[in-house]
Scaffold this active site. Sequence first.
Site, PDB file in Angstrom:
ATOM      1  CG  HIS A   1      -1.841  -1.098   1.355  1.00 13.51           C
ATOM      2  ND1 HIS A   1      -2.117  -1.851   2.585  1.00 13.51           N
ATOM      3  CD2 HIS A   1      -2.879  -1.364   0.462  1.00 13.51           C
ATOM      4  CE1 HIS A   1      -3.161  -2.593   2.355  1.00 13.51           C
ATOM      5  NE2 HIS A   1      -3.489  -2.604   1.252  1.00 13.51           N
TER       6      HIS A   1
ATOM      7  CB  SER B   1      -4.185  -6.240   5.034  1.00  9.52           C
ATOM      8  OG  SER B   1      -3.793  -5.256   4.407  1.00  9.52           O
TER       9      SER B   1
ATOM     10  CE  LYS C   1     -11.548  -7.253   2.298  1.00  7.73           C
ATOM     11  NZ  LYS C   1     -10.299  -6.602   1.846  1.00  7.73           N
TER      12      LYS C   1
ATOM     13  NE  ARG D   1      -2.764  -7.302  -4.111  1.00  2.00           N
ATOM     14  CZ  ARG D   1      -3.536  -7.701  -3.249  1.00  2.00           C
ATOM     15  NH1 ARG D   1      -2.823  -7.872  -2.141  1.00  2.00           N
ATOM     16  NH2 ARG D   1      -4.706  -7.784  -3.285  1.00  2.00           N
TER      17      ARG D   1
END
Length: 158
Positions: A16, A127, A40, A90
């Site tokens: 990040h 994360s 989430k 990514r």
Amino acid sequence: MKAVCPGSFDPITLGHLSIFERAAACFDELTVLVTANPHKNTGLFTVPERMDLIRRSVAHLPNVTVDTWAGLLVDYTSAHGVGVLVKGLRSSLDFDYELPMAQMNRRLTGVETFFLLTDEKYGYVSSTLCKEVARFGGDISGLMPPHVVSAVREKYQQ
Ligand code: PNS
């Protein structure tokens, strides 16, 4: 031009941070926005804790601020005169996840999404994965800023 980098950031990783540094070099002002992800529901860190960890990580970037928002992202960008969202990619998995959100956000208000390809050093860093490794006692140093590594370890020692 103002840009916003939104995400859960539970907590911030070096991947990040690399995106924030690169985006801060492209735009006049960058806001890192800790937003609620409806998929989430629970987090390891509270939103104020996440914001504090981010603020300490971006202290060397004078045009970066940290904020939070619990509603629609486009309502925040419209209210603050922000024309660009910045996301890191990514892999094709991220692309598949991000594409509909970028198209929906653009349909709603015309806000554009700019994608930065993640530095290859951080292509596998998330994360979620860091938390899983740390939870079972694995070493996450070098994947998150040092103060974040300590904060994650403390959480799992509690
Ligand atoms: O880091 P994440 O959890 O992948 O980030 C996803 C996030 C928070 C950017 C996304 O869920 C979001 O934009 N939430 C705000 C609510 C919203 O605007 N939803 C519609 C998206 S098209």
